[in-house]
Scaffold this motif. Structure first.
Motif: not given
Length: 227
Positions: A129-152
């Motif tokens: 067995l090579g690891g674990c997974s975990f199930a969670f919830t968050t508000r993906y479209y709320d900047d206070a919960c999830v920050e989107r960073v993009s680079k080329v």
């Protein structure tokens, strides 16, 4: 624009070394399995990947706290199958133990004296067995919960969704491979939703200024009529 209040449920794979705790001399063989269910600041497997770019997610340090975990009902399972229950923590009490440190969320539990418990012990001891997974919830479209960073990088767009606040944790599972984003209809819809460009927010209306403008327009119209 997606609703910022909507909770999105996700699974994330954590590559980690699972171990069976060594027993002291003279003691019976240990049945305690330990590992990390969550690794902070560690990129996930790709949410999607193509010739134009890729997207991954990261759980930031501080996104999961002891207080949060103590308020959850967390089931320890095997292979993402909730029928293969190995341990459980309900509001901080039960057969599943955990602690939050700078690395992530570390867990331990005694494998039950069942066929599933014996199977988990053997597979961990063998290193299958090579690891674990975990199930969670968050508000993906709320900047206070999830920050989107993009680079080329080399003409490809690399996107990172940095999860700064998790709203709930529901299970840990020991597994031999990740729960990739396309393994369920719900997960595929989530990924497609992230790919969709967000519509810009409508500009806020200054009601006071709008009323003043309307009054000026009425006055101008009346002057035109009577002149």
């Amino acid at each position: 624009m997606k609703d910022k209040k909507t909770l999105i449920r996700r699974q994330m794979f954590t590559p980690t070394q699972l171990q069976v705790r060594e027993a002291a001399e003279g003691e019976a063989p240990s049945r305690t399995i330990t590992g990390y269910a969550v690794l902070f600041d560690t990129p996930s497997a790709p949410l999607w990947q193509d010739e134009d770019g890729e997207a991954r997610e990261v759980i930031a340090k501080g996104a999961i706290t002891r207080d949060l975990l103590d308020g959850c009902d967390i089931k320890m399972t095997m292979f993402h199958n909730r029928q293969l229950l190995l341990a459980r923590s309900k509001e901080g009490e039960g057969t599943l133990s955990y602690e939050v440190d700078d690395t992530g969320v570390k867990f331990s539990f005694d494998a039950p004296n069942t066929a599933d418990g014996d199977k988990a012990l053997e597979l961990v001891r063998r290193g299958d067995l090579g690891g674990c997974s975990f199930a969670f919830t968050t508000r993906y479209y709320d900047d206070a919960c999830v920050e989107r960073v993009s680079k080329v990088v080399n003409t490809r767009t690399e996107i990172t969704y940095r999860v700064k606040a998790v709203t709930g944790v529901y299970d840990f599972t020991i597994t031999d491979n990740p729960a990739y984003p396309d393994t369920s209809v719900e997960a595929r819809e989530f990924v497609e939703g992230l790919k969709e460009p967000e519509a810009p927010e409508a500009p806020k209306v200054d009601e006071k200024k709008l009323q003043e403008q309307l009054r000026e327009m009425r006055c101008a119209a009346q002057r035109t009529i009577f002149e």
